[in-house]
Design a protein around this motif. Sequence first.
Motif, PDB file in Angstrom:
ATOM      1  N   GLN A 401       0.858  -1.192   0.000  1.00  0.00           N
ATOM      2  CA  GLN A 401       0.000   0.000   0.000  1.00  0.00           C
ATOM      3  C   GLN A 401       0.891   1.238   0.000  1.00  0.00           C
ATOM      4  OE1 GLN A 401      -3.182   0.193   2.887  1.00  0.00           O
ATOM      5  NE2 GLN A 401      -3.359   2.414   2.784  1.00  0.00           N
ATOM      6  N   GLU A 404       0.672   7.850   1.202  1.00  0.00           N
ATOM      7  CA  GLU A 404       0.336   9.021   0.407  1.00  0.00           C
ATOM      8  C   GLU A 404       0.082  10.276   1.234  1.00  0.00           C
ATOM      9  OE1 GLU A 404      -1.933   6.684  -3.235  1.00  0.00           O
ATOM     10  OE2 GLU A 404      -3.068   7.157  -1.409  1.00  0.00           O
ATOM     11  N   LYS A 600     -12.691   2.186  -0.933  1.00  0.00           N
ATOM     12  CA  LYS A 600     -11.309   2.054  -1.392  1.00  0.00           C
ATOM     13  C   LYS A 600     -10.558   0.835  -0.862  1.00  0.00           C
ATOM     14  CE  LYS A 600     -10.366   6.961  -2.250  1.00  0.00           C
ATOM     15  NZ  LYS A 600      -9.399   8.066  -2.035  1.00  0.00           N
ATOM     16  N   ILE A 601     -10.936   0.309   0.282  1.00  0.00           N
ATOM     17  CA  ILE A 601     -10.106  -0.721   0.898  1.00  0.00           C
ATOM     18  C   ILE A 601     -10.322  -2.082   0.241  1.00  0.00           C
ATOM     19  CG2 ILE A 601      -9.847   0.415   3.131  1.00  0.00           C
ATOM     20  CD1 ILE A 601     -12.145  -1.209   4.179  1.00  0.00           C
ATOM     21  N   TRP A 603      -8.098  -6.239   0.242  1.00  0.00           N
ATOM     22  CA  TRP A 603      -6.966  -6.977   0.803  1.00  0.00           C
ATOM     23  C   TRP A 603      -6.985  -8.405   0.296  1.00  0.00           C
ATOM     24  CZ3 TRP A 603      -2.357  -7.316   2.322  1.00  0.00           C
ATOM     25  CH2 TRP A 603      -1.887  -8.338   3.156  1.00  0.00           C
ATOM     26  N   ARG A 609      -0.951  -8.566  -0.307  1.00  0.00           N
ATOM     27  CA  ARG A 609      -0.917  -7.218  -0.873  1.00  0.00           C
ATOM     28  C   ARG A 609      -2.331  -6.658  -0.989  1.00  0.00           C
ATOM     29  NH1 ARG A 609       1.868  -6.532  -6.133  1.00  0.00           N
ATOM     30  NH2 ARG A 609       3.366  -8.069  -5.351  1.00  0.00           N
ATOM     31  N   ARG A 611      -4.859  -2.824  -0.154  1.00  0.00           N
ATOM     32  CA  ARG A 611      -5.004  -1.593   0.618  1.00  0.00           C
ATOM     33  C   ARG A 611      -5.903  -1.903   1.814  1.00  0.00           C
ATOM     34  NH1 ARG A 611      -6.530   4.657  -1.074  1.00  0.00           N
ATOM     35  NH2 ARG A 611      -6.866   5.368   1.074  1.00  0.00           N
ATOM     36  N   TYR A 614      -7.740   2.475   5.139  1.00  0.00           N
ATOM     37  CA  TYR A 614      -8.299   3.633   4.452  1.00  0.00           C
ATOM     38  C   TYR A 614      -7.325   4.813   4.516  1.00  0.00           C
ATOM     39  CZ  TYR A 614     -12.050   6.892   3.019  1.00  0.00           C
ATOM     40  OH  TYR A 614     -12.821   7.819   2.363  1.00  0.00           O
ATOM     41  N   TYR A 615      -6.672   4.974   5.684  1.00  0.00           N
ATOM     42  CA  TYR A 615      -5.705   6.057   5.849  1.00  0.00           C
ATOM     43  C   TYR A 615      -4.808   5.716   7.031  1.00  0.00           C
ATOM     44  CZ  TYR A 615      -8.834   7.547   9.645  1.00  0.00           C
ATOM     45  OH  TYR A 615      -9.597   7.578  10.780  1.00  0.00           O
TER      46      TYR A 615
END
Length: 776
Positions: A401, A404, A600-601, A603, A609, A611, A614-615
């Motif tokens: 991930q 960002e 967005k998530i 897995w 691998r 995301r 979320y943050y």
Amino acid sequence: MKHDAIIPETALGSAHQSIAHDSAIKHVSGRANYTDDITEPTGTLHAALGLSKVAHGRIRSMNLGKVRAAPGVVAVLTSADVPGHNDVSPTGKHDDPIFVEEQVLFHGQPLFAVIAETRLQARKAATLAEVEYEALPHHLDPLAARDAGMDYVTEPLKLRRGTPETAMDAAPHRIAGRFSIGGQDHFYLEGQIALAIPGEDDEMTLFVSTQHPSEVQHMVAHALGTRSNAVVVNVRRMGGGFGGKETQMNLFACVAAIAARKLGRAVKLRPDRDEDMIATGKRHDFVVDYEVGFDEAGHICAVTGDWHARCGFSADLSGPVTDRALFHADNAYFYPHVELRSHPWRTHTVSNTAFRGFGGPQGVIVAERIIEEIAYATGQDTLAVRKANLYRNGQLTPYHQPVEDQILPRIFEELEASADYARRRQAVLDFNAKGGIVRRGIALTPVKFGISFTATHYNQAGALVHVYSDGSIHLNHGGCEMGQGLHTKVAQVVAEAFQVDLDRIKITKTTTEKVPNTSATAASSGTDLNGMAALDACNQIKARLVRFLCESRDATADEITFARNRVMVRGEAIPFEQVIREAYFARVQLSAAGFYATPKIHWNRAEGRGRPFYYFAYGAACAEVSVDTLTGEYTVERVDALHDVGRSLNPAIDKGQVEGAFIQGMGWLTSEELWWDDKGRLRTHAPSTYKIPLASDRPKVFNVNLAEWSVNRERTIKRSKAVGEPPFMLGIAVFEALGMAVASVANYRQAPLLDAPATPERVLMAVERLKRESAA
């Protein structure tokens, strides 16, 4: 408005303000009702558990005659009395029986339950059982389990990126080490408790102290052999949870419900603190073997590691916990080449479970150990090595991930200045250079913590909002209040949405009757999920009101706004309650069920691998300590913390969470030691033998600030960030500062290599070891 100015509950509700906790006055005045305060129905019975006395063995015989004959005893329950499934496994592995059937797998495992007229009678009767065991070999720690050929309780995980073998061989320097990391008891102030009340047909109502009402509902239904729609689970508040009431309540709720069904009377089960600590899971302890390759400047080239976990006799949540330990084994640092492996070993101990941070702390602290090793090997300040290896935006984590939203450089810069780190570190070096018995240490450590359930399907929430005809508002959502201020924050979201005073909103108990299929209040996601679900419900109602006003007032949607207990329609201010009453008479629906699913998530565990988060939430802490090298005792002189909560929904509550998390994290790493004897008995099972931090252990100077400039890049509730778990790891700064103080006795030539918890005994032994090695 200053963040430390607390606004009364009755003020205009608004997010981003320090509104008082909805139950704060009740907490301090003793008027807050917990499960044990509920008025018991007439004829309520009380249960107590009979626990095993061996760590591993077969039951040859179990004579319960004296138990049944004891005063006040109404019934004794065993596995034969479970009408449905004798299992409370949260993962569906069916490896966690309510009552032992044949084989005991840990000391303190429930064998039976006594139901009596009073709690004292039930507890006394439970001690009269005559049980004969065939003792079998037991293995208590992860390495002993590995060496004995024990199996994993769940599938291990491997995270890999790059070519760590090649990079390790090419690295100018390599260090390999082993790090033992202790567990931790939740030590919630309110223990486990369940009250079950039978109803008509197969109905069962429960009042429990749990973080996961839906799971309790499902477990009780399975145990009773009925469907979930027959079981109602209620939670008004908990006196602390910290993960210890995510799955562990299942046992107590099922026992109470089985007894209530069998006897047709209400049954309450509240174990004694000793029994609670013995029979419930804890934070996983780990033994970690790691290797790092690095260059002369201290830049990491490659990292490999094996996380061996004491999981206990059953799977429980060990899979996701050990997964998350690997997810956070990088903490804030970029590993160019990496391979990390988990080893969730089965042991003959209570099944370990969720705990604040959920494995993350046991990953983060290994990253800090690696940084520490590099710093001592290269003769640098640990902070310089930390800063040199921080993630840069766009770099990939071990699970691929990208990072960002890296804001740690700014947090470091601000905290270094506000804590006066450079000057104080030099003062510590000067002080230690004089020699003497007392040595000082200082450390500044970061945290990067991923927010979301790694089980993707848990990232959803529901809420129910009713607006009554008098303008009052009823709020219910799937999250549980355990003192963290969740209800207050969600109420603030609702108040701001309607632009009304907070005292219009009634926050009601969490119940499976109103919001179904809820996720646990865990993973720091309570506000993120339930706040968004509540906002969705509010927006539905507001949209109906706007449509109604457009028709009844001949207005456009752009001419209608909600403002300060009024609705503005073409410049006319109409009281909120008047708008609601008019809408009611016009048959406008004033109730809505809201829903939210984190976007967005994704897995892929098999590939390691995706995301999963979320943050990220960030923070840093600077800690200074003094250590008595003759006794190993120490004092935390000062702590400065700067933590990122995005745009805070409630700064006062968030600062309180940071303070509490820091102290709990410090306790994990300094004083809270779990110890089993050679018979597999937990000996640290009461306040007399298990030491949580006291008021006298807090830092003499404790400065906590929020990164007020931070705004979550993702579309979270009001651009806030989660605050429950991330600041727990700020306590690592104390552990690292202790290490510096210890290393001073050998003139910082060797890494201190403290194991956790760094009790005074361990600190003293480390001091003596470094003195011997330095002299040699």
